[in-house]
Design a protein around this motif. Structure first.
Motif, PDB file in Angstrom:
ATOM      1  N   UNK A 172      20.383   3.070 -47.391  1.00  0.00           N
ATOM      2  CA  UNK A 172      19.294   2.907 -48.348  1.00  0.00           C
ATOM      3  C   UNK A 172      18.184   3.924 -48.074  1.00  0.00           C
ATOM      4  N   UNK A 173      17.698   4.539 -49.141  1.00  0.00           N
ATOM      5  CA  UNK A 173      16.638   5.549 -49.034  1.00  0.00           C
ATOM      6  C   UNK A 173      15.369   5.055 -49.731  1.00  0.00           C
ATOM      7  N   UNK A 174      14.259   5.723 -49.454  1.00  0.00           N
ATOM      8  CA  UNK A 174      12.990   5.339 -50.069  1.00  0.00           C
ATOM      9  C   UNK A 174      13.086   5.370 -51.590  1.00  0.00           C
ATOM     10  N   UNK A 175      13.851   6.319 -52.119  1.00  0.00           N
ATOM     11  CA  UNK A 175      14.021   6.427 -53.564  1.00  0.00           C
ATOM     12  C   UNK A 175      14.645   5.191 -54.187  1.00  0.00           C
ATOM     13  N   UNK A 176      15.480   4.491 -53.423  1.00  0.00           N
ATOM     14  CA  UNK A 176      16.046   3.228 -53.924  1.00  0.00           C
ATOM     15  C   UNK A 176      14.959   2.165 -54.006  1.00  0.00           C
ATOM     16  N   UNK A 177      14.136   2.105 -52.981  1.00  0.00           N
ATOM     17  CA  UNK A 177      13.098   1.071 -52.916  1.00  0.00           C
ATOM     18  C   UNK A 177      12.087   1.223 -54.047  1.00  0.00           C
ATOM     19  N   UNK A 178      11.758   2.456 -54.397  1.00  0.00           N
ATOM     20  CA  UNK A 178      10.728   2.669 -55.420  1.00  0.00           C
ATOM     21  C   UNK A 178      11.214   2.279 -56.818  1.00  0.00           C
ATOM     22  N   UNK A 179      12.514   2.100 -56.985  1.00  0.00           N
ATOM     23  CA  UNK A 179      13.048   1.649 -58.275  1.00  0.00           C
ATOM     24  C   UNK A 179      12.962   0.132 -58.439  1.00  0.00           C
ATOM     25  N   UNK A 180      12.688  -0.558 -57.353  1.00  0.00           N
ATOM     26  CA  UNK A 180      12.721  -2.023 -57.367  1.00  0.00           C
ATOM     27  C   UNK A 180      11.369  -2.582 -57.772  1.00  0.00           C
ATOM     28  N   UNK A 181      11.133  -2.624 -59.084  1.00  0.00           N
ATOM     29  CA  UNK A 181       9.885  -3.170 -59.602  1.00  0.00           C
ATOM     30  C   UNK A 181       9.856  -4.685 -59.407  1.00  0.00           C
ATOM     31  N   UNK A 182       8.676  -5.275 -59.194  1.00  0.00           N
ATOM     32  CA  UNK A 182       8.597  -6.728 -59.023  1.00  0.00           C
ATOM     33  C   UNK A 182       9.216  -7.513 -60.178  1.00  0.00           C
ATOM     34  N   UNK A 183       8.990  -7.052 -61.416  1.00  0.00           N
ATOM     35  CA  UNK A 183       9.550  -7.749 -62.573  1.00  0.00           C
ATOM     36  C   UNK A 183      11.073  -7.727 -62.544  1.00  0.00           C
ATOM     37  N   UNK A 184      11.641  -6.611 -62.100  1.00  0.00           N
ATOM     38  CA  UNK A 184      13.099  -6.477 -62.016  1.00  0.00           C
ATOM     39  C   UNK A 184      13.658  -7.366 -60.911  1.00  0.00           C
ATOM     40  N   UNK A 185      12.985  -7.385 -59.779  1.00  0.00           N
ATOM     41  CA  UNK A 185      13.408  -8.244 -58.669  1.00  0.00           C
ATOM     42  C   UNK A 185      13.412  -9.705 -59.097  1.00  0.00           C
ATOM     43  N   UNK A 186      12.383 -10.094 -59.842  1.00  0.00           N
ATOM     44  CA  UNK A 186      12.305 -11.481 -60.321  1.00  0.00           C
ATOM     45  C   UNK A 186      13.486 -11.794 -61.239  1.00  0.00           C
ATOM     46  N   UNK A 187      13.810 -10.894 -62.143  1.00  0.00           N
ATOM     47  CA  UNK A 187      14.942 -11.104 -63.048  1.00  0.00           C
ATOM     48  C   UNK A 187      16.240 -11.293 -62.267  1.00  0.00           C
TER      49      UNK A 187
END
Length: 315
Positions: A172-187
């Motif tokens: 896992x890279x930082x670029x993966x983490x920055x795609x994980x928006x809170x709204x998306x994580x909630x979904x």
């Protein structure tokens, strides 16, 4: 002793699974047909639900809800609702037409590896096999849910005994983490926990980089406390992992006795591809909120989203 499934078109259970289902999930073989029929009768009255689950799917939802008819109705409703409410995760899943999904599937990032000492199905997930920015996180999670559909429809062990997952975050890279928006994580969290009859018994994270701490905490904030209590972070300590997952069921890359990650991944990819007709047929399923009795459901109701979230500052 043989599992008598009567007129139901479901897989007979082994004696071990049958006894576990009776003891832990309140399954009564004498009442199964009546329980399935009760759900069918309820579905006929739900004009808003577009979908006709077969006997196997209904029995799997009943098992996942410990044969509570009301909980089964809630979860089935959610399963079909999220297909319409979250099209970015549950529509356009034909693997013969969507090359992006085929490419993601071929990463082989999720697959079963064996059964642990408690009889639970162990899965291995490897995060970050894609190049950040080249693949949408929505498409990766779409493939993930396709795999969950395959497991839901085929794996009696996962449904009845439960699942144990080993999550390898080393790629896992930082670029993966920055795609994980809170709204998306909630979904993703709500769809996984509220829409599927799978029974996660343990989540084991290894090699998790420090920049994923914020994402991890966000997932936990959206997850049920029961799930959080079954989540373990082992860092780089595989000896710690072995206290939760026996070495013999792990791939050889983790010091285990199972086949390689590549071989196990390829095998499961073939199984998911062979299930493509089901994904195509599922395309028409969902809900028509105009026909729901009472108040229509909205994304706000399901996911608690107010406006848009700003990206997390992970630098």
């Amino acid at each position: 002793m043989v599992d008598d499934v009567g007129s139901l078109k479901i897989r007979p259970l082994s004696l071990d699974l049958l006894e576990h289902a009776k003891e832990k999930l309140h399954e009564d073989p004498r009442r199964r047909e009546a329980d399935v029929q009760a759900i069918r009768d309820w579905l006929k009255k739900q004009a808003h639900i577009i979908g006709k689950p077969d006997d196997q799917m209904i029995i799997n939802f009943l098992r996942g809800c410990k044969f509570s008819l009301e909980r089964t109705k809630e979860k089935l409703d959610m399963y079909y609702t999220m297909k319409t409410m979250v099209p970015e995760l549950f529509k356009n899943r034909d693997l013969t037409k969507n090359q992006t999904l085929r490419d993601i599937l071929d990463y082989g990032f999720f697959f079963p590896v064996g059964i642990d000492k408690e009889g639970r199905r162990v899965f291995n997930m490897i995060g970050g096999k894609d190049e950040p920015g080249k693949v949408k996180m929505e498409d990766i999670m779409k493939v993930n849910f396709m795999m969950m559909d395959h497991i839901m429809m085929h794996d009696d062990v996962a449904i009845i005994k439960g699942t144990v997952t080993v999550m390898d975050m080393s790629q896992t890279k930082l670029g993966h983490a920055t795609q994980m928006m809170p709204s998306f994580i909630k979904k993703v969290s709500v769809c996984s926990e509220e829409g599927y009859p799978l029974r996660p018994q343990a989540m084991n994270f290894i090699y998790m980089p420090s920049f994923m701490d914020t994402i991890f905490k966000l997932f936990q904030s959206f997850s049920k406390e029961k799930i959080n209590q079954r989540t373990f972070v082992h860092g780089k300590n595989l000896e710690s992992l072995y206290t939760k997952v026996p070495k013999e069921v792990l791939p050889k890359e983790y010091g285990g006795d199972a086949a390689s990650v590549d071989d196990l991944g390829r095998d499961f990819v073939k199984q998911v591809i062979a299930f493509n007709d089901w994904f195509v047929a599922d395309e028409k399923n969902g809900v028509d909120e105009k026909k729901r009795v009472g108040k229509s459901r909205t994304a706000q109701d399901l996911f608690g989203m107010e406006g848009s979230f700003r990206k997390l500052n992970l630098d």
